[in-house]
Write a protein that holds these residues in place. Structure first.
Motif, PDB file in Angstrom:
ATOM      1  N   THR A  38       0.840  -1.194   0.000  1.00 30.80           N
ATOM      2  CA  THR A  38       0.000   0.000   0.000  1.00 30.80           C
ATOM      3  C   THR A  38       0.878   1.248   0.000  1.00 30.80           C
ATOM      4  OG1 THR A  38      -0.108  -0.022   2.417  1.00 30.80           O
ATOM      5  CG2 THR A  38      -1.845  -1.177   1.221  1.00 30.80           C
ATOM      6  N   GLU A  39       0.405   2.277  -0.656  1.00 28.02           N
ATOM      7  CA  GLU A  39       1.127   3.543  -0.691  1.00 28.02           C
ATOM      8  C   GLU A  39       0.749   4.371   0.531  1.00 28.02           C
ATOM      9  OE1 GLU A  39       0.634   5.629  -4.297  1.00 28.02           O
ATOM     10  OE2 GLU A  39       0.932   3.873  -5.571  1.00 28.02           O
ATOM     11  N   GLY A  40       1.760   4.831   1.251  1.00 25.13           N
ATOM     12  CA  GLY A  40       1.514   5.675   2.408  1.00 25.13           C
ATOM     13  C   GLY A  40       1.247   7.113   1.989  1.00 25.13           C
ATOM     14  N   PRO A  41       0.967   7.962   2.942  1.00 25.09           N
ATOM     15  CA  PRO A  41       0.718   9.368   2.623  1.00 25.09           C
ATOM     16  C   PRO A  41       1.990  10.042   2.132  1.00 25.09           C
ATOM     17  CG  PRO A  41       0.862   9.049   4.997  1.00 25.09           C
ATOM     18  CD  PRO A  41       0.857   7.690   4.394  1.00 25.09           C
ATOM     19  N   GLU A  42       1.834  11.064   1.327  1.00 26.25           N
ATOM     20  CA  GLU A  42       2.983  11.822   0.829  1.00 26.25           C
ATOM     21  C   GLU A  42       3.688  12.506   2.000  1.00 26.25           C
ATOM     22  OE1 GLU A  42       3.404  14.742  -2.897  1.00 26.25           O
ATOM     23  OE2 GLU A  42       2.422  15.689  -1.174  1.00 26.25           O
ATOM     24  N   ARG A  43       5.020  12.380   2.042  1.00 31.44           N
ATOM     25  CA  ARG A  43       5.826  13.006   3.093  1.00 31.44           C
ATOM     26  C   ARG A  43       6.875  13.927   2.470  1.00 31.44           C
ATOM     27  NH1 ARG A  43       5.778  10.552   8.224  1.00 31.44           N
ATOM     28  NH2 ARG A  43       3.715   9.650   8.540  1.00 31.44           N
ATOM     29  N   LEU A  44       7.169  14.988   3.168  1.00 30.23           N
ATOM     30  CA  LEU A  44       8.246  15.873   2.761  1.00 30.23           C
ATOM     31  C   LEU A  44       9.583  15.215   3.108  1.00 30.23           C
ATOM     32  CD1 LEU A  44       9.094  18.718   1.709  1.00 30.23           C
ATOM     33  CD2 LEU A  44       9.079  19.466   4.102  1.00 30.23           C
ATOM     34  N   VAL A  45      10.524  15.259   2.165  1.00 30.00           N
ATOM     35  CA  VAL A  45      11.857  14.689   2.384  1.00 30.00           C
ATOM     36  C   VAL A  45      12.867  15.832   2.375  1.00 30.00           C
ATOM     37  CG1 VAL A  45      13.597  13.074   1.555  1.00 30.00           C
ATOM     38  CG2 VAL A  45      11.162  12.554   1.242  1.00 30.00           C
ATOM     39  N   PRO A 272       1.716  17.079  14.003  1.00 27.10           N
ATOM     40  CA  PRO A 272       2.848  16.346  14.583  1.00 27.10           C
ATOM     41  C   PRO A 272       2.999  14.909  14.087  1.00 27.10           C
ATOM     42  CG  PRO A 272       1.727  17.616  16.276  1.00 27.10           C
ATOM     43  CD  PRO A 272       0.884  17.712  15.045  1.00 27.10           C
ATOM     44  N   ASP A 273       1.902  14.278  13.681  1.00 27.26           N
ATOM     45  CA  ASP A 273       2.001  12.893  13.205  1.00 27.26           C
ATOM     46  C   ASP A 273       2.576  12.794  11.798  1.00 27.26           C
ATOM     47  OD1 ASP A 273       0.958  11.990  15.578  1.00 27.26           O
ATOM     48  OD2 ASP A 273      -1.100  11.879  14.837  1.00 27.26           O
ATOM     49  N   ALA A 274       2.680  13.896  11.094  1.00 29.85           N
ATOM     50  CA  ALA A 274       3.172  13.880   9.712  1.00 29.85           C
ATOM     51  C   ALA A 274       4.576  14.484   9.654  1.00 29.85           C
ATOM     52  CB  ALA A 274       2.214  14.637   8.799  1.00 29.85           C
ATOM     53  N   ARG A 275       5.507  13.868  10.357  1.00 32.46           N
ATOM     54  CA  ARG A 275       6.880  14.349  10.361  1.00 32.46           C
ATOM     55  C   ARG A 275       7.503  14.222   8.970  1.00 32.46           C
ATOM     56  NH1 ARG A 275       9.273  14.696  15.511  1.00 32.46           N
ATOM     57  NH2 ARG A 275      11.325  14.589  14.515  1.00 32.46           N
ATOM     58  N   ALA A 276       8.493  15.074   8.718  1.00 21.19           N
ATOM     59  CA  ALA A 276       9.228  14.969   7.465  1.00 21.19           C
ATOM     60  C   ALA A 276      10.265  13.853   7.580  1.00 21.19           C
ATOM     61  CB  ALA A 276       9.926  16.293   7.152  1.00 21.19           C
ATOM     62  N   LEU A 277      10.689  13.342   6.440  1.00 19.93           N
ATOM     63  CA  LEU A 277      11.773  12.376   6.389  1.00 19.93           C
ATOM     64  C   LEU A 277      13.084  13.123   6.153  1.00 19.93           C
ATOM     65  CD1 LEU A 277      10.084   9.707   4.073  1.00 19.93           C
ATOM     66  CD2 LEU A 277      10.062   9.814   6.579  1.00 19.93           C
ATOM     67  N   GLY A 278      14.204  12.538   6.597  1.00 23.16           N
ATOM     68  CA  GLY A 278      15.490  13.184   6.402  1.00 23.16           C
ATOM     69  C   GLY A 278      15.983  13.866   7.661  1.00 23.16           C
ATOM     70  N   TYR A 279      17.035  14.684   7.496  1.00 19.70           N
ATOM     71  CA  TYR A 279      17.692  15.276   8.664  1.00 19.70           C
ATOM     72  C   TYR A 279      18.253  16.655   8.309  1.00 19.70           C
ATOM     73  CZ  TYR A 279      19.765  14.897  13.285  1.00 19.70           C
ATOM     74  OH  TYR A 279      20.048  15.066  14.620  1.00 19.70           O
ATOM     75  N   PHE A 280      18.141  17.564   9.268  1.00 23.81           N
ATOM     76  CA  PHE A 280      18.767  18.879   9.160  1.00 23.81           C
ATOM     77  C   PHE A 280      19.971  18.911  10.081  1.00 23.81           C
ATOM     78  CE2 PHE A 280      19.039  23.134  11.265  1.00 23.81           C
ATOM     79  CZ  PHE A 280      19.620  23.812  10.196  1.00 23.81           C
ATOM     80  N   SER A 281      21.146  19.238   9.531  1.00 29.40           N
ATOM     81  CA  SER A 281      22.355  19.279  10.343  1.00 29.40           C
ATOM     82  C   SER A 281      23.152  20.538  10.032  1.00 29.40           C
ATOM     83  CB  SER A 281      23.226  18.041  10.102  1.00 29.40           C
ATOM     84  OG  SER A 281      23.749  18.065   8.792  1.00 29.40           O
ATOM     85  N   VAL A 282      24.023  20.893  10.975  1.00 30.04           N
ATOM     86  CA  VAL A 282      24.931  22.027  10.803  1.00 30.04           C
ATOM     87  C   VAL A 282      26.316  21.527  11.194  1.00 30.04           C
ATOM     88  CG1 VAL A 282      25.422  24.421  11.416  1.00 30.04           C
ATOM     89  CG2 VAL A 282      23.059  23.598  11.438  1.00 30.04           C
ATOM     90  N   SER A 283      27.265  21.593  10.260  1.00 30.76           N
ATOM     91  CA  SER A 283      28.580  20.989  10.493  1.00 30.76           C
ATOM     92  C   SER A 283      29.703  21.938  10.095  1.00 30.76           C
ATOM     93  CB  SER A 283      28.734  19.699   9.675  1.00 30.76           C
ATOM     94  OG  SER A 283      27.790  18.737  10.053  1.00 30.76           O
ATOM     95  N   GLN A 284      30.787  21.882  10.878  1.00 32.19           N
ATOM     96  CA  GLN A 284      32.037  22.465  10.415  1.00 32.19           C
ATOM     97  C   GLN A 284      32.842  21.357   9.752  1.00 32.19           C
ATOM     98  OE1 GLN A 284      35.160  23.838  13.154  1.00 32.19           O
ATOM     99  NE2 GLN A 284      35.235  25.777  12.020  1.00 32.19           N
ATOM    100  N   VAL A 285      33.587  21.722   8.706  1.00 27.36           N
ATOM    101  CA  VAL A 285      34.297  20.730   7.906  1.00 27.36           C
ATOM    102  C   VAL A 285      35.783  21.035   7.892  1.00 27.36           C
ATOM    103  CG1 VAL A 285      34.381  19.545   5.687  1.00 27.36           C
ATOM    104  CG2 VAL A 285      32.261  20.664   6.408  1.00 27.36           C
TER     105      VAL A 285
END
Length: 293
Positions: A38-45, A272-285
């Motif tokens: 089954t196809e789930g609901p559309e999520r932001l990535v 709140p039940d429709a969280r986005a997929l993926g991750y937000f990060s802040v890095s020094q390189v």
């Protein structure tokens, strides 16, 4: 009938019984079982890693937004268009990223400061998404050189990119590494390397790390240019990659990690039940470049 003859007949009947079971098992293996997914609901990535290069002033940042797609879809992941994307620091300085191509949001005016927290805010299709990360200083890469793997011969096994560094004492630090060979990233969707190389300094806090080969499974050849990038990441991001790696590197055996969703840090403040997929990060390189002798 002797006991030996009777035993032989019993064994023959048993052997025929086992053979019939084996044939039945083989026949059952040939059945094609259709499973409806089954196809789930559309999520932001969300693909969002803000970067500050150690020793340089970097103001250009890029964030990619797309949407989830059906599991068996062979098409490119649909871009998330017409979103309002902003980054706000702890002093309430706000920078908006413009959509320069479908689903790609950029800015040339977002320099990052070590020790400061940054919040990603996305408004898309009536929902508001948020995530916050703090920029932690990264240890420099002292040297980049090339050496055979421990207990291996360079003549038969090749050489690997090898680095030395000193971990800062007194603080918990978490790392992520990238490797580029002649400009091509080692970890990519179409390569055999599926797991991001991450580490906690729990076992080497404050110590000098020598002869470390982040990509010890990748041999490099003479003349190739190798770039190693070393990122500072948060503990939450480290745990995210640990969980993601366990999922993608599973061997599908009874002892493998069962499939499960990996939860990122981008929350949906509207639903709140429709969280986005993926991750937000802040890095020094920190990075080093060298050519293989």
């Amino acid at each position: 009938m002797s006991f030996a003859s009777e035993r032989s007949m019993r064994y023959a009947r048993y052997a025929r019984y086992v053979s019939l079971l084996a044939l039945a098992a083989l026949a059952s293996c040939e059945r094609v079982v259709g499973i409806e997914v089954t196809e789930g609901p559309e999520r932001l990535v969300v693909e969002a890693r803000l970067e500050a290069v150690r020793g340089l002033v970097v103001s250009r940042q890029e964030i990619r937004l797309s949407t989830s797609a059906p599991y068996f879809s062979n098409t490119t992941t649909p871009p998330a268009r017409d979103a309002v994307v902003e980054v706000v620091d702890e002093e309430n300085a706000r920078v908006r990223l413009a959509e320069t191509s479908p689903g790609v949001y950029r800015t040339d005016s977002l320099p990052l400061t070590v020790g400061r927290s940054y919040t990603l805010q996305i408004r898309w299709k009536g929902d508001v998404y948020e995530a916050t990360e703090r920029l932690v200083e990264v240890a420099p890469i002292d040297t980049l050189y090339f050496r055979a793997r421990p207990n291996k011969s360079a003549a038969t096994d090749g050489v690997r990119a090898t680095i030395d560094l000193r971990d800062p004492a007194g603080t918990a630090n978490y790392y992520l590494w990238d490797q580029f060979i002649d400009g091509v990233r080692t970890v990519a969707p179409d390569t055999l390397v599926r797991v991001r190389v991450v580490a906690s300094d729990e076992l080497f806090n404050g110590r000098r790390v020598r002869v470390f080969q982040p990509f010890d499974g990748i041999a490099v050849r003479s003349g190739q240019e190798v770039r190693i990038r070393q990122y500072s990441i948060s503990e939450a991001m480290w745990r995210y990659y640990q969980a993601l790696g366990a999922q993608t590197d599973g061997d599908a055996s009874p002892f493998g990690v069962p499939s499960a969703s990996v939860r990122g840090n981008v929350a949906n403040r509207t639903r709140p039940d429709a969280r986005a997929l993926g991750y937000f990060s802040v890095s020094q390189v920190a990075e080093r470049v060298a050519r293989v002798p």
